[in-house]
Motif scaffolding. Structure first.
Motif, PDB file in Angstrom:
ATOM      1  N   THR A  35      47.908  28.452 -27.760  1.00  9.73           N
ATOM      2  CA  THR A  35      48.857  28.015 -29.041  1.00  9.73           C
ATOM      3  C   THR A  35      49.925  27.019 -28.392  1.00  9.73           C
ATOM      4  O   THR A  35      50.210  27.486 -27.348  1.00  9.73           O
ATOM      5  CB  THR A  35      49.231  29.160 -29.751  1.00  9.73           C
ATOM      6  N   HIS A  36      50.031  25.991 -29.217  1.00  8.73           N
ATOM      7  CA  HIS A  36      51.172  25.181 -28.810  1.00  8.73           C
ATOM      8  C   HIS A  36      52.715  25.761 -29.446  1.00  8.73           C
ATOM      9  O   HIS A  36      53.542  25.306 -29.120  1.00  8.73           O
ATOM     10  CB  HIS A  36      51.143  24.041 -29.675  1.00  8.73           C
ATOM     11  N   ASP A  44      51.426  32.097 -32.360  1.00  8.90           N
ATOM     12  CA  ASP A  44      51.474  33.067 -31.411  1.00  8.90           C
ATOM     13  C   ASP A  44      51.351  34.611 -31.728  1.00  8.90           C
ATOM     14  O   ASP A  44      50.592  35.123 -31.393  1.00  8.90           O
ATOM     15  CB  ASP A  44      52.942  33.098 -30.678  1.00  8.90           C
ATOM     16  N   VAL A  45      51.868  34.829 -32.932  1.00  7.31           N
ATOM     17  CA  VAL A  45      51.810  36.021 -33.564  1.00  7.31           C
ATOM     18  C   VAL A  45      50.609  36.537 -33.915  1.00  7.31           C
ATOM     19  O   VAL A  45      49.712  37.475 -33.763  1.00  7.31           O
ATOM     20  CB  VAL A  45      52.770  36.354 -34.625  1.00  7.31           C
ATOM     21  N   LEU A  47      47.646  35.214 -32.961  1.00  8.86           N
ATOM     22  CA  LEU A  47      46.602  35.400 -31.676  1.00  8.86           C
ATOM     23  C   LEU A  47      46.871  36.564 -31.097  1.00  8.86           C
ATOM     24  O   LEU A  47      46.071  37.219 -30.665  1.00  8.86           O
ATOM     25  CB  LEU A  47      46.700  34.226 -30.612  1.00  8.86           C
ATOM     26  N   ARG A  48      48.062  37.146 -31.026  1.00  7.02           N
ATOM     27  CA  ARG A  48      48.438  38.443 -30.286  1.00  7.02           C
ATOM     28  C   ARG A  48      47.773  39.615 -31.254  1.00  7.02           C
ATOM     29  O   ARG A  48      47.469  40.468 -30.644  1.00  7.02           O
ATOM     30  CB  ARG A  48      49.677  38.405 -30.032  1.00  7.02           C
ATOM     31  N   GLU A  49      47.912  39.610 -32.402  1.00  5.30           N
ATOM     32  CA  GLU A  49      47.626  40.560 -33.512  1.00  5.30           C
ATOM     33  C   GLU A  49      46.178  40.578 -33.428  1.00  5.30           C
ATOM     34  O   GLU A  49      45.618  41.689 -33.489  1.00  5.30           O
ATOM     35  CB  GLU A  49      48.284  40.628 -34.774  1.00  5.30           C
ATOM     36  N   LEU A  50      45.376  39.448 -33.179  1.00  6.75           N
ATOM     37  CA  LEU A  50      44.146  39.113 -33.383  1.00  6.75           C
ATOM     38  C   LEU A  50      43.249  39.814 -31.988  1.00  6.75           C
ATOM     39  O   LEU A  50      42.241  40.324 -32.330  1.00  6.75           O
ATOM     40  CB  LEU A  50      43.653  37.700 -33.880  1.00  6.75           C
ATOM     41  N   SER A  51      44.184  39.495 -31.034  1.00  4.08           N
ATOM     42  CA  SER A  51      43.302  39.792 -29.502  1.00  4.08           C
ATOM     43  C   SER A  51      42.758  41.300 -29.428  1.00  4.08           C
ATOM     44  O   SER A  51      41.885  41.345 -29.197  1.00  4.08           O
ATOM     45  CB  SER A  51      44.148  39.349 -28.662  1.00  4.08           C
ATOM     46  N   GLY A  52      43.653  42.143 -29.819  1.00  2.00           N
ATOM     47  CA  GLY A  52      43.029  43.405 -29.616  1.00  2.00           C
ATOM     48  C   GLY A  52      42.069  43.813 -30.495  1.00  2.00           C
ATOM     49  O   GLY A  52      41.081  44.771 -29.995  1.00  2.00           O
ATOM     50  N   TYR A  53      41.810  43.304 -31.668  1.00  2.00           N
ATOM     51  CA  TYR A  53      40.559  43.452 -32.650  1.00  2.00           C
ATOM     52  C   TYR A  53      39.199  42.718 -32.261  1.00  2.00           C
ATOM     53  O   TYR A  53      38.357  43.357 -32.339  1.00  2.00           O
ATOM     54  CB  TYR A  53      40.971  43.412 -33.963  1.00  2.00           C
ATOM     55  N   LEU A  54      39.729  41.820 -31.550  1.00  2.02           N
ATOM     56  CA  LEU A  54      38.497  40.959 -31.261  1.00  2.02           C
ATOM     57  C   LEU A  54      37.911  41.179 -29.883  1.00  2.02           C
ATOM     58  O   LEU A  54      36.695  41.004 -29.801  1.00  2.02           O
ATOM     59  CB  LEU A  54      39.093  39.178 -31.301  1.00  2.02           C
ATOM     60  N   ALA A  55      38.519  41.409 -28.801  1.00  2.00           N
ATOM     61  CA  ALA A  55      38.028  41.918 -27.807  1.00  2.00           C
ATOM     62  C   ALA A  55      36.913  42.772 -27.717  1.00  2.00           C
ATOM     63  O   ALA A  55      35.875  42.348 -27.235  1.00  2.00           O
ATOM     64  CB  ALA A  55      39.171  42.319 -26.647  1.00  2.00           C
ATOM     65  N   PRO A  56      36.910  43.802 -28.222  1.00  2.00           N
ATOM     66  CA  PRO A  56      35.698  44.588 -28.296  1.00  2.00           C
ATOM     67  C   PRO A  56      34.508  44.191 -28.900  1.00  2.00           C
ATOM     68  O   PRO A  56      33.407  44.396 -28.568  1.00  2.00           O
ATOM     69  CB  PRO A  56      36.263  46.065 -28.955  1.00  2.00           C
ATOM     70  N   ILE A  57      34.601  43.497 -30.074  1.00  5.49           N
ATOM     71  CA  ILE A  57      33.531  42.804 -30.559  1.00  5.49           C
ATOM     72  C   ILE A  57      32.703  41.829 -29.838  1.00  5.49           C
ATOM     73  O   ILE A  57      31.769  41.787 -29.961  1.00  5.49           O
ATOM     74  CB  ILE A  57      34.009  42.073 -32.168  1.00  5.49           C
ATOM     75  N   GLN A 202      54.194  35.794 -42.294  1.00  6.32           N
ATOM     76  CA  GLN A 202      53.858  36.560 -41.029  1.00  6.32           C
ATOM     77  C   GLN A 202      55.037  36.411 -40.046  1.00  6.32           C
ATOM     78  O   GLN A 202      55.430  37.402 -39.465  1.00  6.32           O
ATOM     79  CB  GLN A 202      52.703  36.044 -40.723  1.00  6.32           C
ATOM     80  N   GLU A 203      55.533  35.295 -40.011  1.00  9.33           N
ATOM     81  CA  GLU A 203      56.629  34.812 -38.841  1.00  9.33           C
ATOM     82  C   GLU A 203      57.804  35.196 -39.295  1.00  9.33           C
ATOM     83  O   GLU A 203      58.757  35.396 -38.533  1.00  9.33           O
ATOM     84  CB  GLU A 203      56.526  33.745 -38.195  1.00  9.33           C
TER      85      GLU A 203
END
Length: 316
Positions: A35-36, A44-45, A47-57, A202-203
């Protein structure tokens, strides 16, 4: 070549999870989402919230990295030169369109390949909690008296252009102060330097919950579910509606397998009840677009934006 890129590796949510037995093997073990925006900013928020749910998929490690500089120019250069192997993607918002049109970066939005869209993110106008401005009309009145000082995060951003459109619709002059990130903007709203700022719910969530800021209006086409009493800018008498998208783009030449993996994963992650419990309270509206649809959407958005900037004399 843009050499002034500095990166903050945000690895807090880098997860390594085995892929589900039914999932096709993703071609790389680690996916980096860049992210820029500065830490704590909207992308930034997101992507960081998304990451934990996206990784196992996806069945991969997911790392978030901040690549700042030039309101997205550094991030676009990074992705445009990355290998098209599914390992590196950029969190796209209207900023990468505006930066491409308003400046002359070495790499522009069309040098990237739109991948998929996740959300439409409502933009709201906010002020400090003890501000004398109770409504958007109060802010406009102050501008008519020559006391308008408004703020937006990035010089080349949808937020900045939303305020320019509001100025034009209201027929007022106001100084619009741009910042490199939402955090700096928030500070100047809280200390009274700016009458209003524009950002995503969100922010702003932390300051809203702490009672430090108040919302005055939303640039959405309709009222927000979680803020039913918050009027739209249109309802306040100014015909301005903006639509902030949140998606991903990669280097050109992504393979069909990588695209298919993401199209499947995004639909799965958006449907997860536990992830919905995170994004819906932030007023993020899921609006999945496939690779094909997102490419058309980005092209149309860029054409409409360029037309607006030319008609208003911002660019020639």
């Amino acid at each position: 070549m843009i050499n002034s890129i500095w990166k903050m590796a945000g690895v807090a949510l880098a997860l390594s999870v085995a892929a589900p037995a039914t999932a096709q093997q993703y071609p790389v073990d680690t996916v980096t989402l860049i992210t820029h925006s500065s830490p704590g900013g909207g992308s930034d928020v997101f992507l960081r919230e998304l990451s934990g749910y996206l990784a196992p998929i996806l069945g991969v490690n997911v790392v978030v990295e901040n690549v700042r500089g030039g309101s997205g120019a550094a991030a676009m250069a990074d992705i445009a030169q990355a290998p098209a192997d599914g390992s590196r993607f950029y969190a796209t918002t209207p900023t990468f369109i505006y930066t491409s049109l308003l400046s002359s970066p070495e790499y522009v939005y069309s040098d990237l390949e739109p991948l998929v869209n996740f959300f439409i993110d409502p933009e709201v106008i906010y002020t400090v909690a003890d501000s004398p401005y109770q409504t958007l009309g109060d802010v406009i009145d102050a501008a008519r008296e020559g006391r308008g000082v408004w703020g937006a995060a990035n010089p080349a951003s949808l937020e900045r252009q939303a305020l320019e459109q509001l100025k034009a619709a209201a027929g007022v002059e106001a100084g619009i102060v741009s910042h490199e990130g939402g955090g700096d903007l928030m500070i100047n709203v809280l200390n009274g330097t700016l009458q209003i700022g524009v950002g995503e719910v969100q922010e702003l969530q932390g300051q809203l919950e702490a009672g430090e800021i108040r919302l005055l209006a939303t640039f959405s086409g309709q009222r927000l579910d979680l803020f039913p009493d918050l009027p739209t800018v249109q309802e306040e008498g100014y015909d301005v509606v903006v639509r902030k998208f949140r998606g991903l783009a990669g280097p050109q030449g992504l393979s069909d397998d990588v695209i298919a993996a993401w199209e499947s994963a995004v639909q799965q992650v958006l449907a997860l009840p536990e992830y919905r419990a995170v994004y819906e309270p932030n007023n993020l509206r899921a609006e999945y677009m496939s690779h094909a649809d997102y490419g058309v959407f980005i092209a149309d958005f860029a054409n409409e934006t360029e037309t607006f900037l030319r008609e208003t004399g911002v660019i020639e």
